[in-house]
Design a protein around this motif. Structure first.
Motif, PDB file in Angstrom:
ATOM      1  N   PHE A 176       8.866  -4.611   4.347  1.00 43.65           N
ATOM      2  CA  PHE A 176       9.828  -3.633   3.856  1.00 43.65           C
ATOM      3  C   PHE A 176       9.097  -2.333   3.531  1.00 43.65           C
ATOM      4  CE2 PHE A 176       8.603  -5.537  -0.284  1.00 43.65           C
ATOM      5  CZ  PHE A 176       8.359  -4.387  -1.032  1.00 43.65           C
ATOM      6  N   THR A 177       9.868  -1.259   3.497  1.00 41.56           N
ATOM      7  CA  THR A 177       9.362   0.060   3.109  1.00 41.56           C
ATOM      8  C   THR A 177      10.244   0.581   1.986  1.00 41.56           C
ATOM      9  OG1 THR A 177       8.549   0.521   5.331  1.00 41.56           O
ATOM     10  CG2 THR A 177       8.868   2.405   3.864  1.00 41.56           C
ATOM     11  N   TYR A 178       9.629   0.990   0.881  1.00 34.80           N
ATOM     12  CA  TYR A 178      10.398   1.467  -0.267  1.00 34.80           C
ATOM     13  C   TYR A 178      10.053   2.928  -0.539  1.00 34.80           C
ATOM     14  CZ  TYR A 178      12.332   1.943  -4.933  1.00 34.80           C
ATOM     15  OH  TYR A 178      13.045   2.369  -6.012  1.00 34.80           O
ATOM     16  N   LYS A 179      11.101   3.749  -0.697  1.00 30.57           N
ATOM     17  CA  LYS A 179      10.911   5.153  -1.047  1.00 30.57           C
ATOM     18  C   LYS A 179      12.002   5.560  -2.028  1.00 30.57           C
ATOM     19  CE  LYS A 179       9.925   9.708   0.891  1.00 30.57           C
ATOM     20  NZ  LYS A 179       9.747  10.502   2.128  1.00 30.57           N
ATOM     21  N   SER A 180      11.609   6.300  -3.058  1.00 31.72           N
ATOM     22  CA  SER A 180      12.548   6.714  -4.096  1.00 31.72           C
ATOM     23  C   SER A 180      12.340   8.187  -4.418  1.00 31.72           C
ATOM     24  CB  SER A 180      12.352   5.856  -5.350  1.00 31.72           C
ATOM     25  OG  SER A 180      13.073   6.378  -6.441  1.00 31.72           O
ATOM     26  N   ASP A 181      13.430   8.859  -4.724  1.00 29.75           N
ATOM     27  CA  ASP A 181      13.333  10.263  -5.129  1.00 29.75           C
ATOM     28  C   ASP A 181      12.589  10.405  -6.457  1.00 29.75           C
ATOM     29  OD1 ASP A 181      14.723  11.004  -2.879  1.00 29.75           O
ATOM     30  OD2 ASP A 181      16.670  11.003  -3.877  1.00 29.75           O
ATOM     31  N   LYS A 220       4.743   0.517   1.084  1.00 31.29           N
ATOM     32  CA  LYS A 220       4.965  -0.366   2.222  1.00 31.29           C
ATOM     33  C   LYS A 220       4.468  -1.768   1.893  1.00 31.29           C
ATOM     34  CE  LYS A 220       5.219   2.362   6.482  1.00 31.29           C
ATOM     35  NZ  LYS A 220       6.414   1.652   6.964  1.00 31.29           N
ATOM     36  N   CYS A 221       5.180  -2.762   2.429  1.00 29.35           N
ATOM     37  CA  CYS A 221       4.777  -4.149   2.306  1.00 29.35           C
ATOM     38  C   CYS A 221       4.692  -4.739   3.702  1.00 29.35           C
ATOM     39  CB  CYS A 221       5.779  -4.938   1.461  1.00 29.35           C
ATOM     40  SG  CYS A 221       5.459  -6.715   1.412  1.00 29.35           S
ATOM     41  N   SER A 222       3.571  -5.345   4.032  1.00 33.37           N
ATOM     42  CA  SER A 222       3.403  -5.933   5.362  1.00 33.37           C
ATOM     43  C   SER A 222       2.669  -7.248   5.256  1.00 33.37           C
ATOM     44  CB  SER A 222       2.640  -4.971   6.277  1.00 33.37           C
ATOM     45  OG  SER A 222       1.281  -4.882   5.876  1.00 33.37           O
ATOM     46  N   SER A 223       2.692  -8.014   6.336  1.00 29.52           N
ATOM     47  CA  SER A 223       1.912  -9.247   6.405  1.00 29.52           C
ATOM     48  C   SER A 223       0.449  -8.893   6.626  1.00 29.52           C
ATOM     49  CB  SER A 223       2.421 -10.126   7.548  1.00 29.52           C
ATOM     50  OG  SER A 223       2.237  -9.463   8.790  1.00 29.52           O
ATOM     51  N   LEU A 224      -0.416  -9.882   6.587  1.00 27.68           N
ATOM     52  CA  LEU A 224      -1.851  -9.633   6.718  1.00 27.68           C
ATOM     53  C   LEU A 224      -2.229  -9.100   8.093  1.00 27.68           C
ATOM     54  CD1 LEU A 224      -3.319 -12.735   4.848  1.00 27.68           C
ATOM     55  CD2 LEU A 224      -3.060 -10.405   4.002  1.00 27.68           C
ATOM     56  N   TYR A 254       0.836  -1.198   0.000  1.00 27.40           N
ATOM     57  CA  TYR A 254       0.000   0.000   0.000  1.00 27.40           C
ATOM     58  C   TYR A 254       0.875   1.254   0.000  1.00 27.40           C
ATOM     59  CZ  TYR A 254       0.928  -0.220   5.068  1.00 27.40           C
ATOM     60  OH  TYR A 254       1.525  -0.285   6.298  1.00 27.40           O
ATOM     61  N   THR A 255       0.272   2.367  -0.454  1.00 22.51           N
ATOM     62  CA  THR A 255       0.974   3.652  -0.470  1.00 22.51           C
ATOM     63  C   THR A 255       0.702   4.393   0.834  1.00 22.51           C
ATOM     64  OG1 THR A 255      -0.901   4.770  -1.520  1.00 22.51           O
ATOM     65  CG2 THR A 255       0.734   3.766  -2.972  1.00 22.51           C
ATOM     66  N   THR A 256       1.580   5.338   1.185  1.00 24.98           N
ATOM     67  CA  THR A 256       1.443   6.067   2.446  1.00 24.98           C
ATOM     68  C   THR A 256       1.489   7.579   2.189  1.00 24.98           C
ATOM     69  OG1 THR A 256       3.806   6.316   2.980  1.00 24.98           O
ATOM     70  CG2 THR A 256       2.779   4.187   3.485  1.00 24.98           C
ATOM     71  N   ILE A 257       1.172   8.354   3.246  1.00 26.56           N
ATOM     72  CA  ILE A 257       1.226   9.812   3.128  1.00 26.56           C
ATOM     73  C   ILE A 257       2.660  10.305   3.035  1.00 26.56           C
ATOM     74  CG2 ILE A 257      -0.958  10.179   4.324  1.00 26.56           C
ATOM     75  CD1 ILE A 257       0.577  10.736   6.869  1.00 26.56           C
ATOM     76  N   GLU A 258       3.628   9.428   3.349  1.00 29.58           N
ATOM     77  CA  GLU A 258       5.050   9.780   3.235  1.00 29.58           C
ATOM     78  C   GLU A 258       5.588   9.453   1.841  1.00 29.58           C
ATOM     79  OE1 GLU A 258       6.536  11.378   5.542  1.00 29.58           O
ATOM     80  OE2 GLU A 258       4.907  11.217   7.007  1.00 29.58           O
TER      81      GLU A 258
END
Length: 668
Positions: free
Chosen positions: A587-592, A577-581, A569-573
């Protein structure tokens, strides 16, 4: 019961053929001192011994395991202290094949193994499938009188191996490797590991998804239909691909012959002066034909091997189903088959995943028509055309039914297919309905409009008003029902009746802002304010259950998808984000580069596609480690709001304003 002479002769004839059915995959001779691996492939002891030594020499390091020469399943050495030259000897004996071969060689009678331990010799008449021993008439009588043994399955000695195909199921151990006295009865989905309850309490107490094998067997229909899927689905799909490659090989041969004939006709008038050039051309043609023949032979061989493996797995499954325990059939064997299918299809994908069609013709040398002295008669005109479909696609889809995910990422790209125009609209979201329709949310009027569009023609065939500012759409194919989230605190459901959207109802239990939604297993997962919740899509839908907190904001745009018990899912930041159920962060992925991700979809090949509100499209591997830029500017869409994929999983729709840009996902 007495046996007639004809019955005995029939059984003797069956056994006389048995040695031919037990060849060693390495030496192709009848198995000698047969050893069986956990994957249920059997080898001569000497052959597997030499293979292990060869593996160690190639790696030039101390090895702790080796791969099965047939299916590449990893076989671990039980005794870590054992010397390398003792590994083969310590492998499980295939008692079934050994027994059949002993009877087969010169019709030699098999001795009672109980009597043999006491230095007595009596001919064995019966075989116990649980004890894995042969008994004479006296010993089997005593065996059957004992309370603990009287329920064992005893068959005439002539029937040994007849229905099992020479498979010794003891190679699939039901006992824990760490605690040999404990039965394997638990599986951890997070680590893909089977173990006993004691191991689960020690090593997997913090894991999210740990279930008993009995619970998995009763809750999943996949294990019960494994044999059917292997026989009727996977083998059929692979056979179809094999036939296509064989036909392609035949077509190449025909085109090569036709091309040679064209060249021969062209030079008939000046053959005496052009013999040398013509021979050069034929050699060029032969080299090309040989290269293509070699290329296709590799693909055909891999497909034939896969079909052989499938037939082996189907045969093994049938044996395990009829002769094995619940643990062996419904779980341990299933996981082994899944791993083998994954290895084989992954290898196939590397070879066959991106292929070309060859179009061969003879291109005349124009100079030849004017000049007598030339150094060649022409050249091969080879036109390579990319295939319209991924030939491995059907196999991949079937693998996904086995919960096997073949990931592809390298070489991913997109191709623009078309642009759909809806004048005067303000498209905010969309979803594909089966392979016939697209449902679009249009915010150009108040109330908003839902457009039902023919996916082929792009024409609107039905319009429905809705009292809400439409944000995200989800189509539940099991219920034929559409769920609609809005920018206000409204969540709707609507039924699809043919080509009409009917019965738009507000889901009464929702009183919060909601966003993206999708289904996993039996629940609809939905972003609610700063959390992910779920509800059961009954009629009417049941109340939302507690979810887990997130740094989302359902008042704005967001994206969410679920794959293999993972929520993305996407976040306000501006993160992915990837999480279990249950909300454990993976993991959390962020790119410029990705400035404002608003929509995400997961392909069946385990690649995440990300839509940036700034007008770009990206790809991200499912582990968050690889990123690729697919497109930096759309054809017509300038302010994208939403993205969704077709039912065939290779077409992406981008909506915004009056336009929808349609792209095809490809892999080089």
């Amino acid at each position: 019961m007495t046996q007639t002479g004809s019955d005995m002769n029939k059984r003797t004839m069956d056994l006389s053929k048995s040695s031919d059915t037990f060849p060693c995959p390495v030496c192709s001779e009848t198995l000698k001192s047969p050893k069986i691996l956990p994957c249920l492939h059997s080898f001569c002891e000497q052959c597997i011994h030499e293979f292990i030594l060869s593996t160690a020499r190639k790696k030039d390091i101390a090895i702790k395991d080796f791969n099965c020469p047939v299916c590449r399943t990893v076989v671990k050495q039980k005794d870590a202290e054992a010397k390398l030259d003792q590994w083969a000897k310590s492998l499980q004996d295939n008692v079934i094949i050994n027994t059949v071969l002993t009877m087969d060689h010169g019709n030699k009678a098999l001795e009672c193994q109980t009597c043999k331990r006491y230095n007595q010799t009596f001919e064995a008449k019966s075989w116990c499938k649980q004890c894995y021993e042969a008994f004479c008439e006296k010993c089997i009588s005593m065996h059957n009188r004992m309370t603990l043994l009287m329920t064992h399955d005893v068959v005439p000695i002539e029937d040994v191996g007849r229905k099992t195909g020479g498979l010794d199921l003891r190679a699939v151990s039901e006992y824990c490797g760490m605690h040999p006295l404990k039965m394997v009865d638990v599986f951890c989905f997070q680590h893909k590991t089977a173990c006993c309850g004691l191991c689960a309490g020690i090593n997997h107490r913090k894991c999210d998804n740990v279930k008993s094998i009995e619970e998995i067997v009763h809750s999943s229909g996949m294990y019960k239909t494994l044999l059917e899927k292997l026989n009727d689905i996977l083998r059929e799909s692979t056979t179809t691909l094999l036939q296509a490659k064989q036909q392609e090989k035949a077509n190449i041969k025909v085109m090569a012959e036709n091309t040679e004939e064209d060249a021969a006709n062209f030079i008939q008038g000046i053959r005496s002066k052009l013999d040398i050039c013509f021979e050069t051309f034929k050699k060029q043609l032969t080299v090309f034909h040989d290269e293509q023949n070699t290329r296709l032979n590799i693909r055909i061989r891999l497909l034939e091997q896969l079909i052989q493996s499938i037939e082996h797995w189907a045969k093994v499954t049938e044996v395990v189903q009829t002769s094995g325990s619940i643990t062996q059939f419904f779980f341990l064997h299933v996981e082994t088959v899944k791993k083998q299918i994954e290895n084989s299809t992954t290898e196939l994908e590397q070879i066959c995943g991106s292929d070309i069609d060859i179009y061969l013709s003879f291109k005349k040398n124009e100079t030849l028509q004017k000049v007598e002295s030339v150094d060649q008669i022409g050249s091969l005109s080879i036109e390579e055309r990319e295939k319209d479909t991924n030939q491995m696609g059907d196999v991949f889809k079937i693998c996904s039914n086995f919960e096997i995910c073949i990931q592809r990422f390298e070489g991913i790209r997109i191709e623009h297919l078309r642009t759909m125009h809806f004048p005067g609209s303000k498209l905010t979201c969309g979803v594909c309905i089966a392979d016939k329709f697209i449902l679009l949310g249009d915010a150009s009027t108040n109330p908003n409009i839902l457009h039902l569009v023919d996916i082929t023609t792009g024409l609107t065939i039905n319009k429905t008003k809705i009292t809400g500012s439409v944000k995200r759409l989800y189509f539940d194919k099991d219920l034929s029902r559409i769920f609609i989230s809005c920018y206000t605190k409204k969540l709707f459901s609507a039924d699809l009746k043919g080509e009409t959207i009917a019965h738009i109802n507000r889901v009464s239990f929702n009183t919060d802002f909601v966003g993206a939604l999708c289904r996993f297993d039996k629940h609809i997962y939905i972003i609610v304010d700063d959390s992910v919740k779920k509800f059961f899509p009954s009629d009417p839908p049941m109340e939302m259950t507690r979810g887990f907190p997130t740094n989302t904001n359902s008042r704005g745009l967001n994206g969410m998808t679920i794959s293999k018990e993972k929520i993305f899912y996407t976040t306000i930041e501006k993160e992915i984000k990837c999480s279990s159920l249950n909300g454990r962060n993976i993991f959390t992925y962020k790119s410029d580069k990705i400035r404002n991700p608003v929509s995400i979809v997961m392909l069946s090949l385990n690649v995440l596609i990300i839509l940036d509100k700034k007008g770009a499209l990206y790809a991200l591997s499912n582990d968050g480690k690889k990123q690729a830029t697919l497109l930096e500017k759309f054809e017509k869409v300038v302010d994208p709001w939403d993205m969704w994929i077709s039912t065939d999983d290779n077409t992406v729709y981008i909506a915004g304003g009056e336009y929808i840009d349609v792209f095809k996902i490809k892999f080089d």
